[in-house]
Design a protein around this motif. Structure first.
Motif, PDB file in Angstrom:
ATOM      1  N   PHE A 102       0.825  -1.021   0.134  1.00 39.57           N
ATOM      2  CA  PHE A 102       0.164   0.237  -0.122  1.00 39.57           C
ATOM      3  C   PHE A 102       0.892   1.150  -0.043  1.00 39.57           C
ATOM      4  O   PHE A 102       1.751   1.427   0.813  1.00 39.57           O
ATOM      5  N   SER A 103       0.933   1.968  -0.927  1.00 36.13           N
ATOM      6  CA  SER A 103       1.876   3.240  -1.271  1.00 36.13           C
ATOM      7  C   SER A 103       1.160   4.493  -0.368  1.00 36.13           C
ATOM      8  O   SER A 103       0.130   4.391   0.370  1.00 36.13           O
ATOM      9  N   TRP A 104       2.057   5.370  -0.236  1.00 35.52           N
ATOM     10  CA  TRP A 104       1.704   6.544   0.584  1.00 35.52           C
ATOM     11  C   TRP A 104       0.499   7.166   0.104  1.00 35.52           C
ATOM     12  O   TRP A 104      -0.204   8.356   0.591  1.00 35.52           O
ATOM     13  N   GLN A 105       0.075   6.903  -1.250  1.00 39.70           N
ATOM     14  CA  GLN A 105      -1.140   7.661  -1.773  1.00 39.70           C
ATOM     15  C   GLN A 105      -2.151   6.986  -1.723  1.00 39.70           C
ATOM     16  O   GLN A 105      -3.291   7.421  -2.031  1.00 39.70           O
ATOM     17  N   ASP A 106      -2.177   5.829  -1.041  1.00 39.08           N
ATOM     18  CA  ASP A 106      -3.420   4.808  -0.831  1.00 39.08           C
ATOM     19  C   ASP A 106      -4.308   5.714   0.163  1.00 39.08           C
ATOM     20  O   ASP A 106      -3.757   5.868   1.469  1.00 39.08           O
ATOM     21  N   GLN A 107      -5.562   5.620  -0.071  1.00 37.92           N
ATOM     22  CA  GLN A 107      -6.606   6.759   0.836  1.00 37.92           C
ATOM     23  C   GLN A 107      -7.584   5.563   1.412  1.00 37.92           C
ATOM     24  O   GLN A 107      -8.630   6.173   1.959  1.00 37.92           O
ATOM     25  N   ARG A 108      -7.502   4.161   1.681  1.00 40.68           N
ATOM     26  CA  ARG A 108      -8.419   3.416   1.939  1.00 40.68           C
ATOM     27  C   ARG A 108      -8.694   3.848   3.541  1.00 40.68           C
ATOM     28  O   ARG A 108      -9.686   3.634   4.190  1.00 40.68           O
ATOM     29  N   ALA A 109      -7.979   4.369   4.583  1.00 40.58           N
ATOM     30  CA  ALA A 109      -8.282   4.803   5.783  1.00 40.58           C
ATOM     31  C   ALA A 109      -8.989   5.845   5.827  1.00 40.58           C
ATOM     32  O   ALA A 109      -9.656   6.015   6.803  1.00 40.58           O
ATOM     33  N   GLN A 110      -9.409   6.629   4.548  1.00 42.85           N
ATOM     34  CA  GLN A 110     -10.386   7.520   4.611  1.00 42.85           C
ATOM     35  C   GLN A 110     -11.864   7.194   4.315  1.00 42.85           C
ATOM     36  O   GLN A 110     -12.514   8.024   4.267  1.00 42.85           O
ATOM     37  N   GLU A 111     -11.642   5.990   4.116  1.00 42.03           N
ATOM     38  CA  GLU A 111     -13.159   5.331   3.637  1.00 42.03           C
ATOM     39  C   GLU A 111     -13.856   5.290   4.936  1.00 42.03           C
ATOM     40  O   GLU A 111     -13.484   5.123   5.903  1.00 42.03           O
ATOM     41  N   PRO A 112     -15.159   5.442   4.978  1.00 43.42           N
ATOM     42  CA  PRO A 112     -16.147   5.136   5.984  1.00 43.42           C
ATOM     43  C   PRO A 112     -16.092   3.844   6.477  1.00 43.42           C
ATOM     44  O   PRO A 112     -16.259   2.916   5.786  1.00 43.42           O
ATOM     45  N   LEU A 113     -16.430   3.705   7.840  1.00 47.06           N
ATOM     46  CA  LEU A 113     -16.432   2.319   8.508  1.00 47.06           C
ATOM     47  C   LEU A 113     -17.920   1.731   7.905  1.00 47.06           C
ATOM     48  O   LEU A 113     -18.858   2.773   7.439  1.00 47.06           O
ATOM     49  N   PRO A 114     -18.087   0.625   7.948  1.00 44.27           N
ATOM     50  CA  PRO A 114     -19.225  -0.240   7.020  1.00 44.27           C
ATOM     51  C   PRO A 114     -20.680   0.489   8.144  1.00 44.27           C
ATOM     52  O   PRO A 114     -20.580   0.401   9.283  1.00 44.27           O
ATOM     53  N   GLY A 115     -21.506   1.153   7.335  1.00 40.71           N
ATOM     54  CA  GLY A 115     -22.635   1.602   8.005  1.00 40.71           C
ATOM     55  C   GLY A 115     -22.325   2.674   9.036  1.00 40.71           C
ATOM     56  O   GLY A 115     -23.496   3.226   9.826  1.00 40.71           O
ATOM     57  N   GLN A 116     -21.340   3.444   8.664  1.00 43.37           N
ATOM     58  CA  GLN A 116     -21.334   4.704   9.679  1.00 43.37           C
ATOM     59  C   GLN A 116     -20.859   5.880   8.631  1.00 43.37           C
ATOM     60  O   GLN A 116     -20.530   5.737   7.796  1.00 43.37           O
ATOM     61  N   GLN A 117     -20.753   6.990   9.505  1.00 46.11           N
ATOM     62  CA  GLN A 117     -20.519   8.161   8.907  1.00 46.11           C
ATOM     63  C   GLN A 117     -19.070   8.377   8.913  1.00 46.11           C
ATOM     64  O   GLN A 117     -18.296   9.307   8.276  1.00 46.11           O
ATOM     65  N   HIS A 118     -18.176   8.096  10.302  1.00 48.28           N
ATOM     66  CA  HIS A 118     -16.835   8.559  10.346  1.00 48.28           C
ATOM     67  C   HIS A 118     -15.840   7.460   9.617  1.00 48.28           C
ATOM     68  O   HIS A 118     -16.563   6.211   9.467  1.00 48.28           O
ATOM     69  N   THR A 119     -14.740   7.813   9.408  1.00 52.18           N
ATOM     70  CA  THR A 119     -13.744   7.001   8.553  1.00 52.18           C
ATOM     71  C   THR A 119     -12.851   6.255   9.443  1.00 52.18           C
ATOM     72  O   THR A 119     -12.900   6.431  10.824  1.00 52.18           O
ATOM     73  N   TYR A 120     -12.178   5.283   9.097  1.00 45.01           N
ATOM     74  CA  TYR A 120     -11.166   4.623   9.782  1.00 45.01           C
ATOM     75  C   TYR A 120     -10.313   5.363  10.497  1.00 45.01           C
ATOM     76  O   TYR A 120      -9.817   5.292  11.609  1.00 45.01           O
ATOM     77  N   LEU A 121      -9.753   6.565   9.510  1.00 43.23           N
ATOM     78  CA  LEU A 121      -8.812   7.474  10.333  1.00 43.23           C
ATOM     79  C   LEU A 121      -9.541   8.243  11.485  1.00 43.23           C
ATOM     80  O   LEU A 121      -8.919   8.541  12.551  1.00 43.23           O
ATOM     81  N   ASP A 122     -10.713   8.472  11.470  1.00 41.31           N
ATOM     82  CA  ASP A 122     -11.593   9.181  12.501  1.00 41.31           C
ATOM     83  C   ASP A 122     -11.479   8.293  13.668  1.00 41.31           C
ATOM     84  O   ASP A 122     -11.187   8.567  14.684  1.00 41.31           O
ATOM     85  N   ALA A 123     -11.753   7.095  13.575  1.00 43.36           N
ATOM     86  CA  ALA A 123     -11.740   6.007  14.457  1.00 43.36           C
ATOM     87  C   ALA A 123     -10.387   5.660  15.145  1.00 43.36           C
ATOM     88  O   ALA A 123     -10.112   5.780  16.254  1.00 43.36           O
ATOM     89  N   MET A 124      -9.361   5.706  14.198  1.00 42.72           N
ATOM     90  CA  MET A 124      -8.101   5.702  14.863  1.00 42.72           C
ATOM     91  C   MET A 124      -7.735   6.817  15.649  1.00 42.72           C
ATOM     92  O   MET A 124      -7.104   6.796  16.670  1.00 42.72           O
ATOM     93  N   ALA A 125      -7.944   8.045  15.347  1.00 46.00           N
ATOM     94  CA  ALA A 125      -7.737   9.271  15.883  1.00 46.00           C
ATOM     95  C   ALA A 125      -8.532   9.254  17.244  1.00 46.00           C
ATOM     96  O   ALA A 125      -7.933   9.684  18.235  1.00 46.00           O
ATOM     97  N   GLN A 126      -9.695   8.917  17.394  1.00 44.50           N
ATOM     98  CA  GLN A 126     -10.130   8.848  18.494  1.00 44.50           C
ATOM     99  C   GLN A 126      -9.910   7.848  19.490  1.00 44.50           C
ATOM    100  O   GLN A 126      -9.552   8.071  20.674  1.00 44.50           O
ATOM    101  N   GLN A 127      -9.592   6.503  18.931  1.00 41.06           N
ATOM    102  CA  GLN A 127      -9.100   5.306  20.015  1.00 41.06           C
ATOM    103  C   GLN A 127      -7.648   5.916  20.416  1.00 41.06           C
ATOM    104  O   GLN A 127      -7.327   5.425  21.505  1.00 41.06           O
ATOM    105  N   GLY A 128      -6.790   6.483  19.658  1.00 45.01           N
ATOM    106  CA  GLY A 128      -5.386   6.766  20.151  1.00 45.01           C
ATOM    107  C   GLY A 128      -5.285   8.284  20.863  1.00 45.01           C
ATOM    108  O   GLY A 128      -4.233   8.580  21.276  1.00 45.01           O
ATOM    109  N   GLY A 129      -6.693   8.907  20.964  1.00 41.80           N
ATOM    110  CA  GLY A 129      -6.604   9.889  21.740  1.00 41.80           C
ATOM    111  C   GLY A 129      -5.967  11.287  21.142  1.00 41.80           C
ATOM    112  O   GLY A 129      -4.927  11.746  21.768  1.00 41.80           O
TER     113      GLY A 129
END
Length: 485
Positions: A102-129
């Protein structure tokens, strides 16, 4: 004893090999090849994914270097490696690649979590404080940069969230993977590339272990940290035969391409602001101790110090966006597919015919937002019937790029980085574009000096190998002796 040093630069667009000679302070030769190892499907490209075959990329880099060694009859004393930072490649226990890179240009972490409005990156940010400021990208404390989708840790987080992270694997990035293949050992990482994982503590100069645990990631996924300008190992017999050089040749630990470009361009660290425009773009100062970074990045430098840098808002891809617009328009209206490089040259020529200031036309060049303003959009303003021309649009865009880069320098000064007396440029985005060069000089209010060597990141990697080999006492000493900017 040989004074030749070979380096490989594993770029997103091209792979480059270079041989330098310390006796003559000259580049003996360079070779490049288009990076044709992308394997992203058309469907995945449309949703922002970027997947590559890293074994094929490595083989391409080796073949390119082999041709250079044969053409120059070089007998390098050691080998250095640099390349694209961030990204992720999984490896099994036998060091085989598991899945695509997965290159530095890959944006899959910006995809929304299934059935949710926020993204994987949002969830990671929240989980990591994460620390979040309204309108800006989230950032973890002391990691020196905002949290971006292309970092290795977000890729790991996405894989784990989707139950696609096999047991017993570890992670690496492209330059470290190449070094691993050259020496036949497990990849290690230096601080310059560790930053691109998104979970490296730049103040402690160590992995942010508590953050990694909070994200639910296993520490075994991360490579061991080592110092820059040290030896990763010796060239294997199989690789030596491919390259046409002696087995056992020392291979240096890989370092980041931005830092290597600085090392290969800037001779006087204390008094220089360096601007690099390739696919991306950066404006950077070298500082000895950490400072608050504001909207900039605090990137560990090779061996000691940091680069306080504006990163990623504008670059070669900014101009490419405008070029692609005109190419698409020409094709749609005239059913003619223009030559891409010729179109670049024509647009620069048209912009050169427009007076500085673009007769009032202004461009906000943030087609993809920026690290500090991720939701920003590009715009052209103050257009008239007389100035709605290809030349005016191009001139305004290039001047807008110069403003963004100079604003990074101005913020670095405000943060305590100190004003500099010398402006040094690197990258083909500057070298091949006299209009951008003039715009940079105007915005920075300094004459622009271009490094004379070319392929600056590869030069920097070769200098890292020379330091690791004992030819210099430090990377700063190597830059002062070899760099021309």
């Amino acid at each position: 004893m040989s004074t030749h040093y070979l380096a490989l630069d594993i770029g997103s667009t091209t792979v480059v090999a270079i041989v330098i000679d310390l006796d003559t302070n000259a580049v003996v030769g360079t070779a490049s090849a288009a990076n044709s190892s992308e394997v992203t499907s058309a469907t995945d490209k449309r949703i922002g994914r970027s997947e590559w075959d890293l074994d094929a990329m490595t083989e391409l880099a080796i073949e390119n270097a082999t041709a250079l060694v044969a053409r120059t009859n070089a007998r390098p004393a050691a080998i250095g490696v640099t390349g694209q930072q961030q990204g992720l490649q999984l490896l099994d226990a036998a060091l085989n690649a598991v899945g695509p890179y997965f290159s530095w240009q890959d944006q899959r972490a910006q995809e929304p979590l299934p059935g949710q409005q926020h993204t994987y990156l949002d969830a990671m940010a929240q989980q990591g404080g994460s620390i979040t400021t309204e309108g800006e990208m989230p950032a973890f404390a002391n990691t020196g940069c905002p949290l971006v989708a292309g970092h290795a840790a977000p890729h790991l987080f996405w894989l784990q969230a989707n139950n696609q992270l096999p047991s017993g694997v570890s992670g690496t990035t492209a330059p470290e993977f190449v070094v691993s293949r050259l020496v036949g050992k497990r990849p290690v990482v230096d601080p310059t590339d560790a930053l691109g994982w998104g979970v490296y503590d730049v103040t402690k100069q160590a992995w942010a272990d508590e953050l990694i645990a909070d994200l639910g990631l296993d520490q075994s996924l991360f490579p061991d940290l080592v110092e820059s300008c040290t030896m990763a190992g010796s060239l294997t017999t199989a690789m030596a035969q491919k390259l046409g050089v002696p087995a056992g040749l020392p291979v240096a630990v890989a370092s980041g391409d931005h830092q290597c470009s600085f090392a290969g361009t800037v001779a006087d660290y204390a008094n220089t602001v360096a601007v690099n425009v390739g696919t991306g773009g950066q404006a950077a100062l070298h500082i000895e101790a950490p400072l608050p970074r504001g909207s900039l990045e605090l990137r560990p430098y090779i061996q000691r110090g940091y680069l306080l840098a504006g990163v990623g808002a504008v670059g070669g891809r900014t101009f490419r966006t405008l070029r692609d617009f005109f190419a698409d328009a020409i094709y749609a209206l005239a059913d003619v597919q223009p030559d891409s490089e010729a179109l670049y040259e024509r647009l620069v020529s048209l912009a050169a015919d427009v007076p500085a200031g673009a007769e009032g036309v202004r461009a906000d060049p943030l087609f993809s937002g920026s690290r500090s303003r991720p939701r920003a959009k590009a715009a052209f303003r103050e257009l008239t019937a007389a100035t709605l021309t290809a030349g005016h649009l191009t001139r305004a865009l290039l001047e807008g790029m110069a403003v963004e880069l100079a604003d990074s320098y101005r913020e670095a000064i405000r943060l305590g980085g100190g004003a500099r007396s010398k402006l040094v440029g690197a990258g083909n985005g500057i070298k091949l574009n006299p209009v951008l060069r003039a715009a940079l000089e105007a915005e920075f209010a300094m004459p622009l000096h271009m490094g004379s060597h070319g392929e600056e990141a590869a030069v920097g990697a070769a200098l890292c190998a020379a330091v690791a080999d004992g030819a210099f006492g430090s990377i700063a000493e190597a830059s002062a002796a070899f760099a021309s900017g």
